[in-house]
Motif scaffolding. Structure first.
Motif, mmCIF file in Angstrom:
data_model
loop_
_atom_site.group_PDB
_atom_site.id
_atom_site.type_symbol
_atom_site.label_atom_id
_atom_site.label_comp_id
_atom_site.label_asym_id
_atom_site.label_seq_id
_atom_site.Cartn_x
_atom_site.Cartn_y
_atom_site.Cartn_z
ATOM 1 N N TYR A 92 6.203 15.500 -10.143
ATOM 2 C CA TYR A 92 5.251 15.044 -9.129
ATOM 3 C C TYR A 92 5.800 13.706 -8.426
ATOM 4 C CZ TYR A 92 1.093 12.376 -7.416
ATOM 5 O OH TYR A 92 0.190 11.719 -6.871
ATOM 6 N N HIS A 93 5.652 13.794 -7.209
ATOM 7 C CA HIS A 93 5.690 12.519 -6.604
ATOM 8 C C HIS A 93 4.635 12.062 -5.690
ATOM 9 C CE1 HIS A 93 6.901 14.702 -3.059
ATOM 10 N NE2 HIS A 93 6.645 13.413 -2.597
ATOM 11 N N GLU A 115 9.231 12.955 -13.734
ATOM 12 C CA GLU A 115 10.426 13.895 -13.860
ATOM 13 C C GLU A 115 10.208 14.364 -15.163
ATOM 14 O OE1 GLU A 115 13.820 11.860 -12.882
ATOM 15 O OE2 GLU A 115 13.602 12.313 -10.669
ATOM 16 N N GLU A 116 10.657 15.574 -15.717
ATOM 17 C CA GLU A 116 10.725 15.839 -16.867
ATOM 18 C C GLU A 116 12.123 16.075 -17.338
ATOM 19 O OE1 GLU A 116 8.697 19.261 -17.977
ATOM 20 O OE2 GLU A 116 9.176 20.703 -16.153
ATOM 21 N N ARG A 167 7.595 8.760 -8.983
ATOM 22 C CA ARG A 167 8.078 9.975 -9.097
ATOM 23 C C ARG A 167 8.103 10.201 -10.583
ATOM 24 N NH1 ARG A 167 12.096 12.395 -6.024
ATOM 25 N NH2 ARG A 167 13.292 12.998 -8.150
ATOM 26 N N GLU A 194 10.868 1.961 -15.167
ATOM 27 C CA GLU A 194 11.274 3.200 -15.300
ATOM 28 C C GLU A 194 10.603 3.389 -17.030
ATOM 29 O OE1 GLU A 194 15.138 4.994 -15.620
ATOM 30 O OE2 GLU A 194 14.825 5.224 -17.593
ATOM 31 N N ASP A 205 19.630 11.692 -16.076
ATOM 32 C CA ASP A 205 19.245 12.122 -14.857
ATOM 33 C C ASP A 205 19.665 13.356 -14.333
ATOM 34 O OD1 ASP A 205 17.623 9.669 -14.975
ATOM 35 O OD2 ASP A 205 19.235 8.808 -13.637
ATOM 36 N N GLU A 228 11.743 17.397 -11.055
ATOM 37 C CA GLU A 228 10.503 16.546 -10.409
ATOM 38 C C GLU A 228 9.273 17.338 -10.838
ATOM 39 O OE1 GLU A 228 10.673 14.420 -6.666
ATOM 40 O OE2 GLU A 228 8.833 15.764 -6.424
ATOM 41 N N ARG A 245 9.405 6.697 -12.571
ATOM 42 C CA ARG A 245 10.023 5.551 -11.795
ATOM 43 C C ARG A 245 9.018 4.941 -10.643
ATOM 44 N NH1 ARG A 245 14.087 9.056 -12.755
ATOM 45 N NH2 ARG A 245 15.726 7.997 -14.282
ATOM 46 N N HIS A 246 8.790 3.875 -10.837
ATOM 47 C CA HIS A 246 8.217 3.177 -9.539
ATOM 48 C C HIS A 246 8.191 1.788 -9.203
ATOM 49 C CE1 HIS A 246 5.133 1.829 -12.333
ATOM 50 N NE2 HIS A 246 5.259 2.909 -13.129
#
Lengths: 498, 190
Positions: free
Chosen positions: A178-179, A266-267, A264, A283, A171, A176, A275-276
């Motif tokens: 998009y969230h 992420e790359e 969220r 994840e 991590d 990020e 993740r949600h």
């Protein structure tokens, strides 16, 4: 985590039994509910059984499910090897499975709320062509799952050999993409077609229950008598329906928030991580190289409130689209301006531009066919004795509706070429835009009916790893150019099979 | 800049210069395919006609179809036979350097192009009636679901074997890189 602690066959934590039991119970209900309720057969069966037998049968089913889960748990073993994970499982027959890390396209780590206090997670892996999750390890320690996730990424980079060593793994340097705010998730739930699916289920169950009560208590008369007490009986019915729909919309919004809470995307180097989740924290990790296409979707309600969702498409073996999308990688609650994230998910992709229409002969020919069909139906049934005036009117009244649907469908269908990307839009009230790189094309098909041959038109069908996409009623020259180009790009691409 | 980046070029491609699949001369399917296609189509409907006639003749039959139904099945047999005959005479296939082309259909004419680089495996087979006519079919499997596999029907045994061999060689040539990257055979089940 040292590799020495992973030598030999491992077992799941005992708490996995709870997960296995709930999963088998869920599967049992899903597979039997409609058979049971369907055509009232289940109710007839219940009437035939007494309450005591019913309780006994229920206990019996629960015992079988518990027993099955215990045997599955006791027989389940897994082992991590240098470049693969190996499983032994099965209740009636023993299966041994070996999945190579290099081919894994999707990694999921889920944590249901009852796993949380114990630091356990559910770890799942998917490979191309699998109709369901190939490997599922419910109830392993989070550190082990995260270690395996990083190990798989490391092995995949070693095999691919073309990604710099400093590409991110953990991590630490994830960016990020998009969230989704809670408000957008609520919109996603409201706009989701899930509401209508729920409404269908509720209507079906309600009609079954009504039939059952009306058999016994002549409930229909009771209902009519009750309604007559009100001055405006039909208003009550309409209000009741609106109330049920409102409850379903709220329910759908709540489900969306529970499922996608704190979404969220992420790359992290060559991987995309989402993740949600509130009750079940998830994840999901996908290698960008294994993404075969993108699908933007917007329901009819979504068009009113500017709410899109984006499905990240990967190779599937199942032909059933909906089946294949279940549990897929989905980005919820996007606004139109968020569509730019396409470029971060698929190399060479940009948000779809101006859409080119298909030939308007599409609308004309289907309008004509429907008109002829309606005349034929009216002609045949006007001779039948039971054919009343109102049914003729109803059939004729359907005609403008069908024409409107065909017109909307024609308006939506179109395509857009952007470099090596092709976007294809379709729908009628809602819309769906499939985007893919032409180097992913598996087969090119040109299909022409007699009518199309006469008017120099063709349907172009491109078979992709995630299913096929069709552009109907293209001028033959345009279809042939696209077909030739797709074949050329697929044949000269460096990456070959999926 | 790395060597590979320096040697990389991305010139626009003129679509007019690309090989056009429409200009490819297709090989006709084997002549024996014409009677095979007609017989196999008619056979299906002929069985329907026989069942319908049998239901009328046999005493205590639960359902006796009217003669017009029998006639309709006969008409369907004739119509499907004519379509099969027309289709069989126009079916064609071709191998190019990098792909396989197959064309079929009369009412709906369908041309399929399968790049060799996308074929996952190849299978050749023949049914009992096909064996009577010395025919064989070659089936190509690609990703994209079971519905998208292509069956090249109507080849004589010799051509089918050659096509299959050619496809296997092409798959091997284009598949070498895939094996290194983790290609086919990622899941072993026992």
């Amino acid at each position: 985590m040292t590799s020495t602690s992973l030598e030999g066959w491992q077992r799941l934590a005992p708490l996995a039994l709870v997960f296995l039991f709930f999963r088998s119970l869920q599967k049992f209900i899903r597979e039997n509910l409609f058979v049971f309720v369907g055509a009232g057969a289940g109710f007839a069966f219940l009437d035939w059984l007494g309450p005591r037998e019913l309780v006994l049968a229920g206990v019996g089913v629960l015992l079988v499910l518990v027993g099955g889960s215990v045997i599955y748990f006791r027989r389940f073993r897994f082992r991590i090897e240098d470049d693969a994970v190996r499983l032994r499982r099965g209740v009636f027959e023993k299966k041994e499975l070996r999945v190579r890390f290099a081919r894994i396209q999707n990694i999921q780590i889920g944590q249901p709320f009852y796993f949380r206090p114990f630091g356990l997670v559910r770890f799942s892996l998917e490979t191309p062509g699998a109709s369901e999750k190939e490997v599922e390890l419910p109830g392993i320690r989070r550190e082990l799952a995260e270690w395996m996730r990083d190990r798989i990424a490391e092995r995949q980079r070693t095999v691919a050999g073309d990604i710099p060593a400093d590409a991110a793994t953990g991590d630490g340097n994830a960016a990020e993409v998009y969230h989704a705010a809670t408000g957008r998730l609520l919109l996603h739930g409201v706009a989701s077609n899930q509401v209508w699916v729920l409404a269908g289920v509720v209507a079906y169950l309600a009609s079954q229950l009504m039939n059952r009560f009306s058999e016994r208590l002549d409930e229909a008369e009771v209902l009519v008598a009750t309604l007559e007490r009100f001055d405006n009986g039909w208003l009550v019915v309409v209000l009741a329906l609106v109330a049920v729909l409102a409850i379903l919309i709220i329910l759908s919004a709540v489900i969306a928030v529970l499922r996608y809470h704190g979404f969220r995307l992420e790359e992290a180097g060559d991987r995309l991580v989402a993740r949600h989740g509130l009750l079940d924290e998830r994840e999901q990790t996908v290698r960008r190289e294994k993404v075969t296409g993108l699908m933007f979707r917007q329901s009819a309600v979504g068009r009113l409130v500017d709410c899109w969702s984006l499905a990240v498409r990967q190779t599937r073996s199942s032909d059933a689209q909906e089946q294949a999308e279940r549990g897929g990688f989905l980005v919820p609650g996007m606004a139109h301006r968020d569509m730019d994230i396409a470029s971060r998910l698929l190399e060479g992709a940009r948000a779809p531009g101006a859409i080119q229409p298909i030939s308007n002969r599409f609308r004309r020919v289907y309008w004509q066919r429907w008109f002829v069909l309606l005349l034929a139906v009216l002609g045949v049934f006007s001779f039948a004795w039971y054919w009343g005036h109102w049914t003729s009117l109803l059939a004729a009244g359907m005609m403008p509706l069908v024409l409107l649907i065909l017109h909307l469908r024609f308006r939506q269908w179109g395509w857009c070429r952007d470099g090596e990307m092709l976007w294809v839009r379709q729908g009628w009230l809602g819309q769906r835009i499939d985007g893919f790189r032409l180097d992913r094309v598996q087969q090119v098909r040109i299909v022409q009916s007699i009518y199309q041959r006469r008017h120099g038109l063709a349907n172009l069908q491109l078979v992709l790893p995630q299913g096929s996409v069709t552009i109907p009623f293209l001028p033959l020259a345009a279809a042939a150019d696209l077909a030739n180009e797709a074949a050329y790009i697929a044949e000269t691409a460096l990456d070959h099979r999926v | 800049m790395t060597d590979s980046a320096a040697s990389f070029s991305n010139r626009p491609v003129d679509t007019g210069e690309l090989p056009d699949f429409q200009r490819v001369e297709l090989h006709r399917v084997a002549p024996a395919f014409v009677p095979y296609a007609v017989i196999s189509q008619i056979l299906f409907w002929a069985i329907m006609v026989l069942i319908a006639v049998a239901l009328r003749v046999v005493p205590f039959s639960p359902f006796a179809p009217a003669w017009w139904m029998v006639g309709l099945a006969g008409l369907a047999a004739t119509w499907s036979g004519i379509l099969a005959w027309l289709d069989a005479r126009r079916r064609g296939w071709a191998l190019r350097e990098h792909d396989l082309i197959y064309r079929q259909g009369i009412i709906w004419r369908r041309t399929v192009i399968v790049p060799f680089a996308r074929i996952q495996h190849v299978e050749s087979s023949s049914g009992p009636l096909e064996r009577v006519f010395g025919l064989m079919r070659v089936k190509c499997f690609t990703a994209g679901g079971a519905m998208s596999d292509l069956s090249v029907v109507g080849l004589d045994g010799e051509s089918a074997r050659k096509v299959r061999q050619h496809l296997l060689e092409q798959i091997r040539d284009t598949g070498d890189t895939d094996a290194d990257r983790g290609g086919v055979g990622d899941v072993d089940e026992s």
